[in-house]
Enzyme design. Structure first.
Site, short mmCIF file in Angstrom:
data_model
loop_
_atom_site.label_atom_id
_atom_site.label_comp_id
_atom_site.label_asym_id
_atom_site.label_seq_id
_atom_site.Cartn_x
_atom_site.Cartn_y
_atom_site.Cartn_z
CG ASP A 4 60.11 -32.34 -37.13
OD1 ASP A 4 60.20 -33.59 -37.21
OD2 ASP A 4 59.07 -31.71 -37.37
CG ASP A 29 55.01 -34.21 -41.88
OD1 ASP A 29 54.59 -33.11 -42.27
OD2 ASP A 29 54.38 -35.27 -42.06
#
Length: 259
Positions: free
Chosen positions: A9, A11
């Site tokens: 991932d 953010d």
């Protein structure tokens, strides 16, 4: 277990808004030094892969576009597999329009095969009206992700899931969602990385998107406590849906699992 590849991932895992996260750059450098393949998997549909690479560079993370999978690209590739050269009515920003163009999809406002929705910060009633009419006429309804809200420096703002719900409620048609935690984007990421799911670890900070995406894709998961979710958030979830690992940060993973 020693994993042969990583899906990661952005953010909350690599950076938080405009601030770098400790350990993120060191983690990617460790993967690169050991020639371990990785793919960044993001629900962001507004940015191109090149834009994601540029942003990562500002945090000291050097990578290339072929290491990035956005929900826009995953959506475009999914549609292209469903119908090559399909005609689409697209609500979205640069990342989604360019992703669809790259795989040979055609944009139109007439006689469309698919209605495709991504985040659009210039959304209008006219766009929503056109989308709803096409869905009612039988176009397949696709949405890049179901994120109801997106974190910004201003706070949580309406996400693509909120915009998608307008068309869905109006027409009574549920869309096909592509982004995390749905399996479509994860299957595309596994195709990109070229490994079996048992050999790959999904890494993220958000239980409801990143970790559940890994769970739904039958993969091991690492939840880092550098962003959205906490240990308390997963204390009561069923055992089969718990993260495989929980770490304070990626430094901890490097020291405990990769040394």
């Amino acid at each position: 277990m020693s994993y042969k590849g990583y899906l990661i991932d952005l953010d909350g895992t690599m950076y938080r808004g405009k601030a770098p996260i400790d350990g993120a750059s060191a983690f990617i450098k460790t993967l690169q030094e050991r020639h371990i393949p990785y793919v960044f998997v993001t629900n962001n549909s507004s940015a191109t892969e090149e834009m994601v690479v540029e942003k990562l560079a500002t945090f000291g993370i050097d990578t290339t576009p072929d290491h990035v999978l956005t929900s826009a690209s995953a959506t475009a590739k999914y549609i292209a597999r469903e119908k090559q050269g399909a005609t689409c009515y697209i609500i979205g920003e640069k990342g989604l329009h360019e992703a669809c163009e790259k795989v040979g999809l055609k944009e139109s406002t007439l006689d469309v095969d698919f209605v495709v929705m991504g985040i659009d910060r210039e959304i209008s009633y006219e766009k929503l009206k056109t989308a709803a009419l096409h869905v009612r006429d039988g176009a397949t309804f696709i949405s890049t992700n179901k994120d109801a809200a997106i974190p910004t420096e201003e706070g949580l703002l309406p996400g693509n899931g909120s915009l998608t719900s307008v068309v869905s409620v109006s027409t009574g048609v549920a869309p096909i969602f592509v982004g995390k935690p749905e399996p479509i984007i994860m299957e595309e990421a596994l195709r990109m990385i070229g490994l079996d799911r048992e050999e790959v670890l999904m890494v993220g900070d958000n239980y409801t998107t990143d970790i559940l995406a890994g769970v739904h894709a039958r993969m091991d998961t690492l939840m880092v406590l550098t962003g959205f979710s906490s240990r308390e958030d997963v204390a009561d979830v069923p055992k089969a849906e718990k993260p495989t690992y929980i770490m304070d940060d990626l430094y901890s993973w490097i020291e405990e699992k990769m040394s």
